[in-house]
Scaffold this motif. Structure first.
Motif, PDB file in Angstrom:
ATOM      1  N   LEU A 254       0.861  -1.186   0.000  1.00 25.70           N
ATOM      2  CA  LEU A 254       0.000   0.000   0.000  1.00 25.70           C
ATOM      3  C   LEU A 254       0.892   1.229   0.000  1.00 25.70           C
ATOM      4  CD1 LEU A 254      -2.903   1.144   0.367  1.00 25.70           C
ATOM      5  CD2 LEU A 254      -2.527   0.999   2.816  1.00 25.70           C
ATOM      6  N   PRO A 255       0.870   2.020  -1.073  1.00 24.42           N
ATOM      7  CA  PRO A 255       1.815   3.143  -1.130  1.00 24.42           C
ATOM      8  C   PRO A 255       1.410   4.300  -0.229  1.00 24.42           C
ATOM      9  CG  PRO A 255       0.711   2.834  -3.246  1.00 24.42           C
ATOM     10  CD  PRO A 255       0.033   1.944  -2.270  1.00 24.42           C
ATOM     11  N   GLN A 256       2.346   5.220  -0.128  1.00 25.19           N
ATOM     12  CA  GLN A 256       2.217   6.301   0.838  1.00 25.19           C
ATOM     13  C   GLN A 256       1.124   7.304   0.524  1.00 25.19           C
ATOM     14  OE1 GLN A 256       5.876   8.323   1.455  1.00 25.19           O
ATOM     15  NE2 GLN A 256       4.921  10.250   1.966  1.00 25.19           N
ATOM     16  N   ASP A 257       1.154   7.782  -0.723  1.00 27.51           N
ATOM     17  CA  ASP A 257       0.386   8.990  -0.984  1.00 27.51           C
ATOM     18  C   ASP A 257      -0.969   8.664  -1.591  1.00 27.51           C
ATOM     19  OD1 ASP A 257      -0.542  11.452  -1.545  1.00 27.51           O
ATOM     20  OD2 ASP A 257       1.197  12.115  -2.700  1.00 27.51           O
TER      21      ASP A 257
ATOM     22  N   THR B 279      -1.829  10.028  -5.129  1.00 23.03           N
ATOM     23  CA  THR B 279      -1.276   9.545  -6.399  1.00 23.03           C
ATOM     24  C   THR B 279      -1.432   8.041  -6.567  1.00 23.03           C
ATOM     25  OG1 THR B 279       0.891   9.311  -5.390  1.00 23.03           O
ATOM     26  CG2 THR B 279       0.462  11.367  -6.543  1.00 23.03           C
ATOM     27  N   SER B 280      -1.898   7.360  -5.541  1.00 21.00           N
ATOM     28  CA  SER B 280      -1.887   5.906  -5.656  1.00 21.00           C
ATOM     29  C   SER B 280      -3.121   5.362  -6.366  1.00 21.00           C
ATOM     30  CB  SER B 280      -1.759   5.265  -4.278  1.00 21.00           C
ATOM     31  OG  SER B 280      -2.817   5.683  -3.464  1.00 21.00           O
ATOM     32  N   LEU B 281      -4.060   6.237  -6.663  1.00 21.88           N
ATOM     33  CA  LEU B 281      -5.229   5.779  -7.418  1.00 21.88           C
ATOM     34  C   LEU B 281      -5.230   6.459  -8.777  1.00 21.88           C
ATOM     35  CD1 LEU B 281      -7.844   6.049  -4.547  1.00 21.88           C
ATOM     36  CD2 LEU B 281      -6.859   3.960  -5.478  1.00 21.88           C
TER      37      LEU B 281
ATOM     38  N   MET C 256     -10.433   9.575   2.828  1.00 20.05           N
ATOM     39  CA  MET C 256     -11.323   8.677   2.098  1.00 20.05           C
ATOM     40  C   MET C 256     -10.561   7.945   1.007  1.00 20.05           C
ATOM     41  SD  MET C 256     -14.610  11.153   1.812  1.00 20.05           S
ATOM     42  CE  MET C 256     -15.905  10.080   1.248  1.00 20.05           C
ATOM     43  N   ARG C 257      -9.652   8.671   0.366  1.00 24.09           N
ATOM     44  CA  ARG C 257      -8.884   8.013  -0.687  1.00 24.09           C
ATOM     45  C   ARG C 257      -8.044   6.886  -0.115  1.00 24.09           C
ATOM     46  NH1 ARG C 257      -6.381  12.625  -4.619  1.00 24.09           N
ATOM     47  NH2 ARG C 257      -8.011  14.143  -4.226  1.00 24.09           N
TER      48      ARG C 257
ATOM     49  N   ALA D 202      -7.977   3.062  -1.107  1.00 21.49           N
ATOM     50  CA  ALA D 202      -6.760   2.321  -1.435  1.00 21.49           C
ATOM     51  C   ALA D 202      -6.655   1.069  -0.573  1.00 21.49           C
ATOM     52  CB  ALA D 202      -5.536   3.212  -1.243  1.00 21.49           C
TER      53      ALA D 202
ATOM     54  N   GLU E 147       4.407   4.038   4.836  1.00 22.45           N
ATOM     55  CA  GLU E 147       4.049   5.386   5.284  1.00 22.45           C
ATOM     56  C   GLU E 147       2.622   5.721   4.881  1.00 22.45           C
ATOM     57  OE1 GLU E 147       6.686   7.873   6.272  1.00 22.45           O
ATOM     58  OE2 GLU E 147       8.503   6.972   5.465  1.00 22.45           O
TER      59      GLU E 147
ATOM     60  N   THR F 149       1.280   9.010   6.432  1.00 22.39           N
ATOM     61  CA  THR F 149       2.096  10.216   6.594  1.00 22.39           C
ATOM     62  C   THR F 149       1.474  11.428   5.937  1.00 22.39           C
ATOM     63  OG1 THR F 149       3.913   8.673   6.421  1.00 22.39           O
ATOM     64  CG2 THR F 149       4.469  10.995   6.493  1.00 22.39           C
ATOM     65  N   ALA F 150       0.814  11.194   4.803  1.00 21.92           N
ATOM     66  CA  ALA F 150       0.287  12.345   4.067  1.00 21.92           C
ATOM     67  C   ALA F 150      -1.007  12.854   4.682  1.00 21.92           C
ATOM     68  CB  ALA F 150       0.066  11.957   2.609  1.00 21.92           C
TER      69      ALA F 150
END
Ligand SMILES: Nc1ncnc2c1ncn2[C@@H]1O[C@H](COP(=O)(O)OP(=O)(O)OP(=O)(O)O)[C@@H](O)[C@H]1O
Ligand SMILES: Nc1ncnc2c1ncn2[C@@H]1O[C@H](COP(=O)(O)OP(=O)(O)OP(=O)(O)O)[C@@H](O)[C@H]1O
Ligand SMILES: [Mg+2]
Ligand SMILES: [Mg+2]
Lengths: 329, 513, 293, 583
Positions: free
Chosen positions: D93-96, D99-101, D152-153, D157, D173, D176-177
């Motif tokens: 599962l990426p951080q941000d 941008t991950s969707l 929510m995003r 994710a 992370e 973190t965002a």
């Protein structure tokens, strides 16, 4: 961050407003252009009367009569007005050179140019986009370099030079295609137009390919691609997601494609001796055939503006964000 | 120098006549036609096509002699009057007979600058045109004009069509919407501007059935494409083979290139009103700088003749053969190529150290450009800087009649067999001529020539006038041009001459094997 | 926000040399392009050196094919040596495009920067103007205008500058707008620096990489455009050595001396390709650099 | 622990063409266990995570042994082999969440994408179930990511990551965002899902507080190597590696204000340049020659607790000693009130300030005073209007209504932004940037002035010749402060100026600002969402909530007994490395 859910009515009203603004802008553009071209033609040396008479001695009465016939002794504004009021009623005047109504002169050649341009466009799109995607996916590898190398070469070759090469290679040396003419029937037409269309398509394809490739490379670098792969999606599925996102810059390049085609078709029609709008325009420019030049440039500019509009509408279909931003406004 | 009809440098000749008609002849035409009626678009190629479809009262035979066409005969009772009798068996392509009314109306249309802007000015000297008998028309001129003889011809300025047709298609004649209608051997069955014209025999021509069953004329603007088309056999005949590609065309197997003088004249116009070209020494210096023989041999690939005068040798038809005419015209004083003499002349002039000027040439005449470049290279050696500029044909035409430049090109295609056609245009002082040149003696000689009814005497007067002007060098004749036509060896041609394409020329073709 | 300060990475940058992570070998294509362009530059700068007889004509010689004594590539119809003519034509073939790219870049810098930075009505006007020009078919318009005005080298160059400039204006405007909201620019504003200083000292150096890469690509397009116009007889005047001119003049003597058209044709394509390759490479490199900081 | 192993990795090494990045990582994650990987920026956390999911970018290669469940997975395996593993066994599962969707696909489609084999209706049902599981309404399936908030995003994710029911989830992370409050919700969600599904969770974070509160096991990474590993509580309560200890010290406490925050001097080296030496050797107080000549092995220091340090014993002894034990007590004294703060002269007073952007109201009438020499903080969640307030004060934005008044003689306030990477003009040298600032401030722009400015922020004068590219994040932030100080402002506005720095660097900058206040009598308006930082840096605090101040007062007072509900929520959400572990 949440965007208001736009109601259908609001969306269509916003779209209508947007369309109206765009159309108004286009009309303004065309008006400016018509004045520009008209004044250029007005100001420059070269005299229609002389063009009609050639090198022969001129008889002053004849000269005066012809000048009157084409409203040449009227002041600029009036000449422009005559043209404009005619244009509004759909009367673009008669060609000075041929005496044919401009509308007829254009419509009789429109078909060929349209077929040529559409064929070139289709050829370019069906080859360049897959090739661009391939190069993007194979970024940095041999395939990529080969494909991009080809694209750069085609972009760098002037259309007429490419056309001449094609003519000598495929029509003469290999004898695969006819060297000139427009052919009759669907297959005949196709046979005759394939070579010029391919010439146009090579240059155009180079542009589309470069942009497609860049878009694909950029998208492949995004987090969502990594995340999609992290979730176990197969490459093909990932690619379809990427392509949807890469389609926006590619659409832009397709919007510019028509402008490119319109410019290059003049050259390619010359090389392949095709009686299309390009040839008509070139002759009309040389002859100073004001009504024809006016109508043609406006037609082409209008076509380009229309294609820009279509591209914008395509954005709306492709990019939900733009769609919502527009309706939110 | 060969002045007569004939082939030059062709690799082969047509085979023996088969006696059969040619089923279809496909012809490549350089450039393109946007209108078939020469009154609207008066290009030389428009005349070639129109000559098969429409006729005037008279026509010019391959020898340059005026012969009756729709007229069965004609007379010139005095210097200012021409009387024509209409041929009773002349029919339009729809089978209807030609009436005096049709002819009169066709005259009216030809004289109308709106309907026929390209040719109306030929009728400047006409006072009246009236019916003077059942089948007779009389033309009265306001001043004597020898050259009117060729005006009512299709290569000149009369194209006879039915009155109803004129009225129906006013201003549209020659467009795809209103194809030509005439009395000639062919009618136009289809025409797409910039693309092609298709001609088929009418079967109503007074001259009988022509030997070619269908003529397809394709406009192939690009010379490379046209060459490849001829090579591939897609076309069997091609007009105006480009000069610099003549070798290429000549070596095509099964093909030959016929060359014939086209009665064109290329020369320089000096502005005699403005310094420094108002100085005859400057003009002479420039004249010494061009190697006309080399230009003709190398730049025109021999397809031309060094011009010693303005009249072309072919225009003395009926008086002199072209060879005789060439000899007579060669007697006019000439300035040979010599840089030393050029330097000497310039030293005597008001600008001994040279000056700079420009020379424009139309983009349709690349050979004018190369000749100009060659001149410029030589002028540079004597201190004159000549900048050669390529301009569009329309710009060149505009500058031709509005002289600002010191030096201009004139490139003129004589349409009539009249030796005075160009001479009177360039040397008569009213209206002012292109060089701004005035010479009383020349004026007098030209005046005499215009009323002289005897052709031989008239020819002498015209040559005298040019001799008188030559000393002042208002114009520098460069060359008389030739036109090159390419034929497949399966197409034979008779009576090939300078005038052939101005008559219904297809009747001179035959199938060969 | 992530702790973005990847100190290790920075250390690598300063210790192991800048861009240690990207110290790849130069692609062969780039090396070849640079070599070719160097040759082109020599020919353009010193035509007298490489082709002293480019305009020497000898009409009595006529057209000769390649391999004639003293004429490696033969001659044209004025008897000019094709090799000399082609080498001598380099200058006009590249000088015009260079001017076009430079001119449109200057337009872009002047109008794009002010429009992007100042915004407001001026921006609206400039942006609409650029859109307007961009909506026109450039080559077509060049043909029309040059055809009417009568062509000529200077005219053609001027027209193409005007027609090339909107894309530069848009590009630079976009880049400036992007930079405008960067904290370093906002800091400068808070420091009350004058607007022109912010535009030209603070922002400009940071958009220059894109501008330069675009400049390169523009040269290539301009070479192609100029030669196309020359082909229609709208470029350089007759007689002057120029590749586009040679292409249109050489067509008719194709059979007697194909080198007359092949030599300049190949050079046009090669030069434009080399510039394109270099421009693309620069663009990638400079983008990487921008992304790397 | 008797639970079966979900994932084992031994001897994970990652190499880039320029040299190694990760130098041997061992990890064992049990089913149902949360394993945190902690480390500062650049320590190789993300690279390791990608290696474990077979997602290394081209150019990087991994070696070592990876076992998921009981199946060995070749790390350098072909793409085909990984397809059997990714998604079904392990997911990253990426951080941000921004941008991950994919921005142009509906959330429902993105979540359901791996379920291509199912029928349309089954897939729709699965998506709805997944959304429900992460606490999102069904309508989200038809929405695009840009229509959702960050939290929510990230939930979308998570739903997307878990729809394939992986055995192991690596969250790099993942919070973190996000805002502190949202961060807590998402972490809670992850914890719940992990429990429900009995999956192994690898939580990558740079925040010791998160590790402490959420993980069973923790691995501390430093410069690509494991520094320490063990049960989370043990490692944080009694670290065995000097680095872990120093890192814990740097983390500012929420309950007390320290006079000076401890820091770690120097910066993290690149593994490629370390060679056979302890990676921490260059920054360690306890370093010996031995440390510099060998790579210390991971040694058992307690049950399940290992540390890669030759001097563990000394370290543990020192830390237990009186000197260190006093940390809490010594810091408990409030920092001395700087001179000049008598409460009478307001340097800046803001009255009834409002600002709206189109329809959104960013500030709905705020009053704020900053006295001369005082440090005032504004806290609030994301979007509450903090930045807007700061920008209006420095003149980057114009207010819709209300007034900001600066004391008569005061020079215009200056600002320091959050991101050190865009704070400086990348194409100008540090010296040039400072000179330009001096010139704009109407001051002498000599080299000595530049040197003086650099000295003021603790940088050597030679840095004037460097470009920002050659500076670390902390150094850049120092230069940014120096530039802001060039026109000698009376008020410095710091908009999240330390939020994007690693804790050790953050401590350095906070100390620097405190020093400057003392030396120059500077007033500071500190904008932050981090209560611990505010505790250290500010005398007074304003709590901003939806464009309004809901509470203000002395920092100690407000944080000790928050009056407003929102302040309490903020306090509760803050993940603390110190203090009691939340339930
Ligand atoms: N593709 C790559 N090529 C070369 N080096 C890389 C690459 N990706 C990362 N690195 C280097 O590997 C090191 C570790 O990076 P990584 O992203 O794993 O750090 P991290 O611990 O996740 O830091 P952060 O907290 O900033 O996310 C860094 O020095 C980085 O520069
Ligand atoms: N330029 C702008 N245009 C439109 N809306 C804006 C603009 N700047 C801020 N906003 C809106 O104003 C509100 C307050 O934003 P602001 O940036 O001040 O919040 P913040 O408290 O600084 O948040 P964060 O902690 O995320 O930085 C938000 O809803 C934001 O979307
Ligand atoms: Mg990371
Ligand atoms: Mg903010």
């Amino acid at each position: 961050m949440t965007v208001p859910g736009a109601t259908a009515g609001r969306a269509s009203r916003a779209a209508g407003l947007y369309l109206a603004r765009r159309v108004a802008g286009t009309v303004l553009l065309l008006a400016v252009m018509s004045v520009l071209i008209f004044s250029l033609l007005y100001a420059e040396p070269g005299d229609i009367v002389r063009n009609l008479l050639g090198t022969r001695p001129v008889n002053p009465q004849t000269m005066a009569q012809i000048r009157a016939e084409y409203h040449l002794n009227e002041p600029f504004v009036q000449q422009y007005w005559t043209w404009l009021s005619g244009a509004f009623t759909g009367n673009f005047g008669t060609s000075v050179q041929s005496g044919q109504p401009v509308a007829a002169a254009i419509t009789s050649r429109l078909g060929l140019t349209l077929e040529l341009v559409v064929l070139a466009f289709v050829l370019a799109v069906v080859t360049a986009i897959p090739a661009g995607v391939l190069a993007g996916v194979r970024h940095g590898r041999g395939t990529d370099r080969a494909v991009v190398g080809g694209a750069v070469l085609f972009v760098s070759a002037p259309a007429f030079a490419l056309g001449l090469l094609m003519l000598y290679l495929f029509a003469d040396y290999l004898n695969w295609f006819p060297v000139y003419g427009t052919g009759s029937g669907v297959t005949g037409r196709f046979d005759h137009l394939l070579l010029p269309a391919a010439t146009l398509a090579l240059g155009l394809g180079g542009f589309i390919l470069k942009i497609t490739r860049a878009a694909v490379i950029r998208e492949l670098d995004q987090d969502y691609v990594m995340f999609a792969r992290a979730r176990g999606l197969r490459n093909r599925r990932v690619l379809t997601i990427v392509l949807r996102n890469a389609s926006v810059p590619v659409m832009t390049s397709l919007g510019l494609a028509l402008a490119y085609l319109v410019g290059s078709t003049v050259l390619v029609e010359q090389v392949f001796s095709l009686p299309g709008l390009g040839t008509l325009l070139d002759n009309a420019v040389i002859f100073k055939d004001v009504p024809v030049v006016q109508a043609l440039t406006l037609l082409m500019a209008a076509a380009i503006a229309l294609s820009a509009l279509l591209v914008d509408l395509a954005y709306l279909a492709l990019d939900p964000r733009i769609r919502y931003e527009m309706t939110a406004r | 120098q060969s002045g007569s009809a004939g082939s030059s440098g062709s690799s082969g000749s047509a085979g023996k006549p088969t006696g059969k008609p040619i089923k279809q002849l496909t012809i490549g035409l350089p450039g393109s036609l946007s209108n078939l009626y020469p009154g609207q678009e008066a290009g030389i190629l428009n005349y070639y096509v129109a000559a098969l479809v429409m006729e005037g009262l008279v026509y010019v035979d391959p020898n340059g002699i005026t012969r009756p066409a729709v007229a069965s005969s004609w007379t010139r009772p005095d210097a200012q009057t021409y009387v024509y009798n209409i041929r009773p068996d002349a029919k339009f392509s729809d089978g209807s007979p030609v009436t005096v009314d049709d002819v009169l109306y066709s005259f009216q249309m030809a004289r109308d600058a709106k309907a026929s802007p390209g040719i109306a000015s030929y009728y400047g000297a006409v006072k009246t045109i009236t019916q003077t008998g059942k089948n007779q028309i009389t033309v009265k001129l306001s001043t004597p004009s020898e050259s009117f003889e060729w005006v009512p011809s299709a290569p000149g300025a009369l194209f006879i069509a039915p009155k109803a047709f004129w009225q129906k298609n006013k201003g549209q004649i020659g467009t795809p919407q209103a194809l030509l209608e005439g009395t000639g051997p062919y009618r136009v069955t289809s025409f797409a501007p910039d693309s092609h014209v298709r001609l088929e025999p009418t079967g109503t021509w007074w001259g009988g059935k022509p030997p070619v069953d269908a003529i397809q004329i394709n406009f192939i603007a690009n010379d490379s494409a046209r060459y490849l088309a001829e090579k591939s056999g897609a076309i069997q005949m091609s007009f105006n083979v480009p000069l610099d590609a003549v070798q290429q065309w000549q070596t095509l197997p099964g093909n030959r290139v016929l060359s014939v003088p086209d009665r064109s004249w290329a020369g320089l116009i000096f502005n005699t009103k403005v310094a420094p070209t108002s100085d005859v020494h400057v003009r002479r210096a420039i004249a010494h700088c061009i190697d006309r023989a080399a230009v003709v041999k190398e730049l025109l690939h021999g397809q031309g003749q060094v011009a010693t005068a303005m009249s072309t040798p072919e225009q003395f038809a009926g008086v002199y053969t072209p060879q005789q005419a060439s000899a007579k015209l060669a007697a006019i004083p000439q300035l040979g190529f010599s840089l030393a003499q050029a330097k000497a002349e310039l030293a005597k002039s008001s600008v001994p150290h040279g000056f700079s000027t420009t020379l424009e040439y139309p983009n349709t005449g690349p050979q004018l450009g190369t000749a100009a470049l060659s001149l410029a290279a030589n002028l540079k050696k004597i201190g004159i800087t000549l900048q050669v500029k390529e301009v569009t044909i329309s710009q060149w035409l505009a500058n031709l009649s509005a002289p600002k430049q010191l030096l201009r090109y004139m490139w003129y295609f004589n349409t009539t067999p009249d030796p005075a056609e160009l001479v009177s245009y360039l040397l008569a002082s009213s209206p002012p001529n292109l060089a701004g040149y005035v010479n009383k003696q020349v004026g007098t000689l030209l005046g005499q020539a215009s009323v002289e009814l005897d052709a031989a005497k008239r020819a002498t007067l015209i040559i005298e006038a040019q001799k008188a002007a030559a000393a002042d060098l208002p114009y520098l004749p460069l060359w008389w041009g030739r036109s090159l036509t390419s034929f497949s060896d399966h197409v034979g041609v008779k009576n090939y001459s300078s005038y052939i394409f101005e008559s219904p020329w297809a009747s001179n073709l035959y199938s060969a094997a | 926000m992530t702790p973005a300060s990847s100190i290790a990475e920075l250390e690598a940058a300063s210790i192991a040399g800048a861009f240690a992570g990207r110290r790849r070998r130069l692609p062969v294509s780039v090396v070849l392009s640079v070599l070719l362009l160097a040759l082109v530059a020599i020919c353009a700068i010193a035509p007298g050196l490489v082709a002293p007889h480019a305009d020497r004509q000898d009409i009595l010689l006529g057209v000769t094919g390649p391999g004639t004594a003293g004429h490696l590539l033969g001659t044209d119809d004025l008897g000019r040596d094709i090799l000399q003519l082609t080498l001598g034509g380099t200058r006009s073939a590249v000088a015009g495009p260079l001017l076009i790219a430079l001119g449109s870049m200057l337009f872009g810098l002047a109008f794009g920067t002010t429009a992007g930075y100042l915004g407001g009505l001026l921006d609206g006007l400039i942006a609409r103007w650029a859109d307007l020009l961009l909506a026109l078919p450039a080559v077509l318009l060049a043909i029309v205008v040059a055809g009417i005005v009568g062509g000529g080298y200077g005219v053609t160059v001027a027209i193409l500058i005007v027609l090339f400039s909107p894309s530069d204006i848009r590009l630079i405007r976009g880049a400036v707008i992007e930079q405008k909201t960067q904290p370093y620019v906002e800091s400068a504003k808070v420091l009350r620096m004058p607007a022109w200083r912010i535009m030209y000292r603070q922002i400009l150096p940071n958009v220059m990489p894109v501008v330069i890469a675009n400049f390169m690509l523009n040269i290539a397009y301009a070479i192609v455009a100029m030669s196309s116009l020359s082909y229609l007889g709208l470029g350089v005047g007759p007689g002057a050595p120029d590749w586009g001119r040679q292409l249109s003049d050489g067509q008719s003597i194709l059979a007697s001396n194909p080198a007359a058209i092949l030599a300049p044709g190949i050079l046009i394509v090669l030069t434009a390709t080399a510039i394109n390759v270099l421009g693309d490479w620069l663009f990638d490199r400079l983008n990487e650099r921008v992304a790397a900081r | 622990m008797t639970a079966p192993t979900a994932l084992t990795v031994t001897g994970l090494r990652v190499r880039a063409p320029q040299g190694p990045i990760v130098g041997g990582l061992d990890l064992q994650v049990q089913v149902g266990e949360t394993h945190a990987i902690v480390g500062e920026s650049g320590s190789g956390k993300s690279v390791s995570a990608k290696a474990m999911a077979g997602l290394l970018p081209p150019g990087l290669t991994a070696t070592g042994a990876l076992t998921i469940g009981t199946d060995p997975v070749p790390l350098d395996g072909a793409a085909r082999a990984w397809h059997q593993v990714r998604g079904s066994r392990i997911t990253l599962l990426p951080q941000d969440p921004f941008t991950s969707l994919s921005p142009r696909h509906r959330c429902g489609n993105q979540i359901g994408e791996p379920l291509r084999r199912l029928g349309r209706s089954e897939r729709a049902a699965a998506v709805l179930a997944a959304l429900d599981e992460v606490g999102l309404p069904a309508r989200v399936a038809r929405q695009y990511p840009f229509q959702l908030s960050g939290g929510m995003r990230q939930r979308v994710a998570i739903a997307a990551a878990l729809i394939t029911r992986p055995d192991v989830l690596i969250a790099d992370e993942a919070t973190t965002a996000l805002d502190v409050t949202t961060q807590r919700d998402v972490l809670d969600l992850l914890a719940r899902l992990q429990r429900d599904r009995q999956m192994g969770l690898i939580l990558i974070t740079h925040d010791l507080g998160v590790a402490r509160g959420r993980a069973d096991q923790v691995t501390v990474m430093y410069a690509g190597r494991t520094a320490e590993h063990g049960p989370a509580a043990t490692v944080i309560a009694s670290p065995a590696h000097p680095y872990t200890g120093r890192l814990l010290d740097c983390d500012p406490p929420l309950d007390v204000a320290l006079e000076r925050l401890p820091t770690i001097p120097g910066s993290v080296p690149r593994l490629a340049l370390v060679g056979t030496s302890c990676t921490f050797a260059s920054r360690c107080d306890l370093v010996t020659d031995e440390c510099r000549t060998q790579v210390p092995p991971l040694a058992e220091v307690g049950p399940g607790h290992q540390a890669a340090c030759l001097r563990t014993a000394e370290f543990v002894r020192d830390r237990a000693g009186p000197e260190h034990a006093g940390r809490g007590a010594a810091g408990a004294t409030e920092p001395a009130q700087p001179a000049g703060q008598d409460g009478s002269t307001a340097l800046l007073s803001v009255r009834d300030l409002t600002k709206s952007f189109g329809g959104t109201v960013a500030l709905a009438g705020v009053d704020l005073d900053v006295m001369a020499g005082e440090s005032v903080a504004v806290v609030g969640e994301s979007g509450s209007g903090k930045t807007t307030l700061a920008r209006i004060i420095v003149g980057l934005e114009t207010a819709s209504g209300g007034t900001t008044t600066l004391a008569g003689s005061a020079r215009p306030p200056q600002i320091v932004f959050q991101d050190p990477y865009s704070a400086l003009n990348p194409s100008l040298t540090v010296g040039t940037s400072l000179r330009d600032a001096l010139r704009a401030g109407g001051r002498d722009r000599s080299d000595t002035e530049v040197a003086a400015l650099l000295d003021m922020v603790g940088l050597p004068a030679a840095y004037a010749r460097r470009r920002p590219r050659a500076l670390s994040g902390g150094e850049r932030q120092r230069v940014a402060i120096a530039r802001a100080l060039a026109p000698r402002p009376d008020l410095l506005v710091c908009d999240e100026a330390v939020s994007s720095l690693d804790v050790s660097v953050q401590a350095q900058i906070l100390n620097l600002i405190a020093d400057l206040r003392a030396r120059l009598g500077l007033s500071v308006l500190f904008i932050s969402h981090d209560l611990a930082v505010v505790r250290q840096a500010a005398d007074r605090v304003y709590v901003l909530y939806r464009g309004r101040f809901v509470e203000h007062g002395d920092t100690s007072g407000v944080l000790a007994s928050p009056a407003h509900e929102y302040t309490r929520l903020l306090m509760a959400s803050a993940p603390a490395a110190h203090g009691p572990r939340p339930a």
